[in-house]
Structure formats: structure tokens, C-alpha cells
Design a protein around this motif. Structure first.
Motif, PDB file in Angstrom:
ATOM      1  N   LEU A   6      69.713  67.723  23.058  1.00 28.11           N
ATOM      2  CA  LEU A   6      68.469  67.086  23.468  1.00 28.11           C
ATOM      3  C   LEU A   6      67.376  67.338  22.438  1.00 28.11           C
ATOM      4  CD1 LEU A   6      70.083  67.030  26.145  1.00 28.11           C
ATOM      5  CD2 LEU A   6      67.933  67.461  27.339  1.00 28.11           C
ATOM      6  N   SER A   7      66.429  66.416  22.369  1.00 23.09           N
ATOM      7  CA  SER A   7      65.284  66.581  21.476  1.00 23.09           C
ATOM      8  C   SER A   7      64.360  67.667  22.031  1.00 23.09           C
ATOM      9  CB  SER A   7      64.520  65.267  21.353  1.00 23.09           C
ATOM     10  OG  SER A   7      63.891  64.941  22.586  1.00 23.09           O
ATOM     11  N   GLN A   8      63.409  68.099  21.206  1.00 23.74           N
ATOM     12  CA  GLN A   8      62.457  69.107  21.662  1.00 23.74           C
ATOM     13  C   GLN A   8      61.624  68.593  22.839  1.00 23.74           C
ATOM     14  OE1 GLN A   8      62.045  72.369  20.878  1.00 23.74           O
ATOM     15  NE2 GLN A   8      63.971  72.066  19.768  1.00 23.74           N
ATOM     16  N   ASP A   9      61.263  67.310  22.804  1.00 22.21           N
ATOM     17  CA  ASP A   9      60.504  66.738  23.918  1.00 22.21           C
ATOM     18  C   ASP A   9      61.330  66.755  25.204  1.00 22.21           C
ATOM     19  OD1 ASP A   9      58.293  66.283  22.379  1.00 22.21           O
ATOM     20  OD2 ASP A   9      58.727  64.155  22.012  1.00 22.21           O
ATOM     21  N   GLN A  10      62.608  66.405  25.091  1.00 22.23           N
ATOM     22  CA  GLN A  10      63.472  66.406  26.273  1.00 22.23           C
ATOM     23  C   GLN A  10      63.674  67.822  26.808  1.00 22.23           C
ATOM     24  OE1 GLN A  10      66.737  64.279  24.376  1.00 22.23           O
ATOM     25  NE2 GLN A  10      66.444  62.544  25.769  1.00 22.23           N
ATOM     26  N   LEU A  11      63.820  68.793  25.907  1.00 20.61           N
ATOM     27  CA  LEU A  11      63.960  70.184  26.338  1.00 20.61           C
ATOM     28  C   LEU A  11      62.689  70.677  27.019  1.00 20.61           C
ATOM     29  CD1 LEU A  11      65.824  71.692  23.245  1.00 20.61           C
ATOM     30  CD2 LEU A  11      66.769  71.336  25.539  1.00 20.61           C
ATOM     31  N   SER A  12      61.542  70.259  26.488  1.00 20.98           N
ATOM     32  CA  SER A  12      60.271  70.643  27.098  1.00 20.98           C
ATOM     33  C   SER A  12      60.141  70.056  28.498  1.00 20.98           C
ATOM     34  CB  SER A  12      59.114  70.171  26.216  1.00 20.98           C
ATOM     35  OG  SER A  12      57.870  70.437  26.825  1.00 20.98           O
ATOM     36  N   GLU A  13      60.565  68.802  28.665  1.00 24.38           N
ATOM     37  CA  GLU A  13      60.503  68.171  29.981  1.00 24.38           C
ATOM     38  C   GLU A  13      61.449  68.859  30.959  1.00 24.38           C
ATOM     39  OE1 GLU A  13      61.271  64.056  29.243  1.00 24.38           O
ATOM     40  OE2 GLU A  13      59.231  63.657  28.524  1.00 24.38           O
ATOM     41  N   SER A  78      55.301  61.775  36.002  1.00 25.19           N
ATOM     42  CA  SER A  78      54.581  62.172  34.796  1.00 25.19           C
ATOM     43  C   SER A  78      54.270  63.664  34.757  1.00 25.19           C
ATOM     44  CB  SER A  78      53.279  61.376  34.671  1.00 25.19           C
ATOM     45  OG  SER A  78      52.437  61.611  35.787  1.00 25.19           O
ATOM     46  N   ASP A  79      54.409  64.359  35.892  1.00 26.70           N
ATOM     47  CA  ASP A  79      54.133  65.796  35.918  1.00 26.70           C
ATOM     48  C   ASP A  79      55.140  66.595  35.104  1.00 26.70           C
ATOM     49  OD1 ASP A  79      51.887  65.515  37.477  1.00 26.70           O
ATOM     50  OD2 ASP A  79      52.946  65.823  39.365  1.00 26.70           O
ATOM     51  N   PHE A  80      56.342  66.035  34.912  1.00 26.79           N
ATOM     52  CA  PHE A  80      57.318  66.742  34.080  1.00 26.79           C
ATOM     53  C   PHE A  80      57.898  65.867  32.977  1.00 26.79           C
ATOM     54  CE2 PHE A  80      59.515  65.154  37.850  1.00 26.79           C
ATOM     55  CZ  PHE A  80      60.614  64.499  37.331  1.00 26.79           C
ATOM     56  N   SER A  81      57.743  64.538  33.087  1.00 26.54           N
ATOM     57  CA  SER A  81      58.285  63.665  32.055  1.00 26.54           C
ATOM     58  C   SER A  81      57.396  62.442  31.850  1.00 26.54           C
ATOM     59  CB  SER A  81      59.712  63.220  32.412  1.00 26.54           C
ATOM     60  OG  SER A  81      60.230  62.364  31.405  1.00 26.54           O
ATOM     61  N   PRO A  82      56.340  62.582  31.052  1.00 23.63           N
ATOM     62  CA  PRO A  82      55.485  61.421  30.761  1.00 23.63           C
ATOM     63  C   PRO A  82      56.259  60.265  30.133  1.00 23.63           C
ATOM     64  CG  PRO A  82      54.418  63.457  30.069  1.00 23.63           C
ATOM     65  CD  PRO A  82      55.830  63.816  30.434  1.00 23.63           C
ATOM     66  N   LEU A  84      59.403  59.324  30.699  1.00 27.01           N
ATOM     67  CA  LEU A  84      60.104  58.571  31.734  1.00 27.01           C
ATOM     68  C   LEU A  84      59.130  57.791  32.607  1.00 27.01           C
ATOM     69  CD1 LEU A  84      62.984  60.863  33.077  1.00 27.01           C
ATOM     70  CD2 LEU A  84      63.171  58.804  31.687  1.00 27.01           C
ATOM     71  N   ALA A  85      57.951  58.364  32.852  1.00 32.46           N
ATOM     72  CA  ALA A  85      56.945  57.654  33.642  1.00 32.46           C
ATOM     73  C   ALA A  85      56.539  56.362  32.938  1.00 32.46           C
ATOM     74  CB  ALA A  85      55.732  58.548  33.870  1.00 32.46           C
ATOM     75  N   ASP A  86      56.347  56.438  31.620  1.00 29.00           N
ATOM     76  CA  ASP A  86      56.013  55.232  30.854  1.00 29.00           C
ATOM     77  C   ASP A  86      57.163  54.236  30.883  1.00 29.00           C
ATOM     78  OD1 ASP A  86      53.560  56.270  30.213  1.00 29.00           O
ATOM     79  OD2 ASP A  86      54.167  57.003  28.236  1.00 29.00           O
ATOM     80  N   GLN A  87      58.385  54.755  30.755  1.00 28.98           N
ATOM     81  CA  GLN A  87      59.558  53.883  30.765  1.00 28.98           C
ATOM     82  C   GLN A  87      59.705  53.193  32.117  1.00 28.98           C
ATOM     83  OE1 GLN A  87      63.127  55.926  29.584  1.00 28.98           O
ATOM     84  NE2 GLN A  87      64.462  54.205  30.080  1.00 28.98           N
ATOM     85  N   ALA A  88      59.472  53.943  33.201  1.00 30.01           N
ATOM     86  CA  ALA A  88      59.581  53.361  34.541  1.00 30.01           C
ATOM     87  C   ALA A  88      58.557  52.252  34.737  1.00 30.01           C
ATOM     88  CB  ALA A  88      59.392  54.447  35.597  1.00 30.01           C
ATOM     89  N   THR A  89      57.352  52.457  34.198  1.00 28.37           N
ATOM     90  CA  THR A  89      56.316  51.430  34.301  1.00 28.37           C
ATOM     91  C   THR A  89      56.728  50.160  33.573  1.00 28.37           C
ATOM     92  OG1 THR A  89      54.584  53.110  34.458  1.00 28.37           O
ATOM     93  CG2 THR A  89      53.904  50.894  33.817  1.00 28.37           C
TER      94      THR A  89
END
Length: 248
Positions: A6-13, A78-82, A84-89
């Protein structure tokens, strides 16, 4: 072929999700409710192994899994994965305006969402949903309504309203559909709220620089909505009249 790391962003999420999950477990334990990963996996609808891999950053989250976690934990996507929130929108926006007919076998006219009871604790920004298993445990919402309003079905739950404080719009026994990832306060909007440890359906109003929980029934006075005593669970986006007797 081994899975890609996973990328660093994915690990952070994943780390943010794990922290939220641990808080959820602690809240469940205090309430005497099942809090194990196995119990959570049953509520989420996928295996315990997959749950552990999501939490530990071994496999990437997707919109479906993320929305299920958000609904379970009582938080926004968006509280844990901004990301994915953007993707869902974007995904929701891409289906806006689709026409649905009863003749389309691949697009049934309604979508089933779970009927649940909501458990809250005073001062805790989160909630626990328990499926209602009597009858078929589901409520059916028009697919066209969901698509036209850019709603994600996995973030919706149906609750039975109790009491007469929201009459004449919503009666005791009516079904309210709550969007658990829409927790932004809106003046005049109807929300499911954690009010001092009690789950209620009220209208939020803003007056003289202060929020209030208001009832549509004039017999009930507005009450201030302040701090940890008044927490948004989700916005009521649809309701179905079930109590026709009291409307006569």
C-alpha cells in the motif's frame, strides 16, 4: 503474484481507521455489547480475516468497504479516508439522472437498506447500530430517489420513529432513512441526534448564534444543542409513513 504494498496515504488511512475501530470497541465493551473483530465482521458482512487486513494496512480499502466501516463506526468516510470520500462523490455524481423502470431487470426499482435500532452514549461521538431481525429486517427505498440525491446505499439505515414530537410531518411508527455520512449541521434540516445519550429525530435550527433541537409539534419547546450533549448521527433524507391511523 504477491500483492502490491500500500502507498503511504493508504497506510495512513488504515491507521486512522484502526484507531476509530479501537474506540468503537472500547465503547461497545463499556455498554456490554459484542466488540470482537468477529462480531464486527458479522455486522460488516465480510470475513474476520478481511477486516484484520483492512485495519492493518495489508489490503487497500474500497468504497464499499469504507462505507460499511463508516456506518458501523458512526463516522464519516472522510474521517479516515478523504480519497475514498472524494471517489464516492464522483461515482455518485456519475449516476445522477439515470431513469429506472420496473421493466429493467438489472435495475430494480427499490434498494433494500437495513432496519436498525441505534444505541448511543452521552458525550460520545459515535453510535452502535443493531440490526432488527423481525419481519425481513429491511426497508425499501426508491432507487431513483437514491440516485437523484447522490446517496450511497451502504451509508443508509432505516429507523422506526417513536413519539409524537415531529408531528404532523413524522408520526410515531413511521420509518426514517438516515444518511450516516452526512453529519454537517444544516439550519432547518431533520437529523437523527445523540441528545444527552438518547437517540432522537429532531429538526436543527440556528437562531441568535446558537443551535437548537426543534420539534414540528408546537407542544414541544426547542432545546439548546450544545457540545458533547448534542451530537449528529446523520441526516434524515427520506421517510415512509407507516402510521396512517393517527393521520385520520
Amino acid at each position: 503474484m504477491p500483492a502490491q504494498p500500500l502507498s503511504q496515504d493508504q497506510l495512513s488511512e488504515a491507521a486512522k481507521l484502526k484507531d476509530l475501530f479501537k474506540s468503537w470497541q472500547a465503547s461497545r465493551k463499556e455498554s456490554g455489547l459484542p466488540s470482537s473483530q468477529e462480531a464486527a465482521a458479522d455486522m460488516l458482512g465480510f470475513g474476520q480475516s478481511a477486516l484484520a487486513q483492512y485495519l492493518n494496512g495489508k489490503i487497500p480499502l474500497n468504497i464499499d468497504a469504507g462505507a460499511k466501516f463508516a456506518a458501523l463506526l458512526g463516522v464519516g468516510l472522510s474521517d479516515f479516508s478523504p480519497s475514498l470520500a472524494d471517489q464516492a462523490t464522483r461515482v455518485a455524481g456519475s449516476v445522477t439522472g439515470l431513469r429506472v423502470t420496473d421493466d429493467d431487470d438489472h435495475a430494480p426499482p427499490t434498494i433494500a437498506i437495513p432496519m436498525v435500532s441505534v444505541h448511543v452514549q452521552a458525550g460520545i461521538d459515535g453510535f452502535v447500530i443493531e440490526p432488527i431481525l423481525d419481519e425481513d429486517g429491511r426497508h425499501y427505498v426508491p432507487r431513483q430517489f437514491i440516485e437523484e440525491n447522490d446517496l450511497h446505499p451502504d451509508s443508509l439505515v432505516a429507523v422506526k420513529v417513536r413519539g409524537d414530537s415531529m408531528q404532523p410531518m413524522i408520526f410515531d411508527g413511521d420509518i426514517a432513512v438516515v444518511n450516516t455520512i452526512d453529519r454537517t449541521r444544516k439550519n432547518g434540516g431533520v437529523f437523527a441526534m445523540n441528545y444527552n445519550g438518547q437517540a432522537v429525530v429532531k429538526r436543527l435550527t440556528y437562531d441568535r448564534r446558537e443551535w437548537f433541537l426543534a420539534s414540528d409539534n408546537p407542544d414541544f419547546e426547542p432545546v439548546p444543542c450544545r457540545g458533547a450533549d448534542c451530537i449528529v448521527i446523520g441526516r434524515v433524507v427520506h421517510f415512509t409513513p407507516k402510521n396512517f391511523r393517527d393521520r385520520l
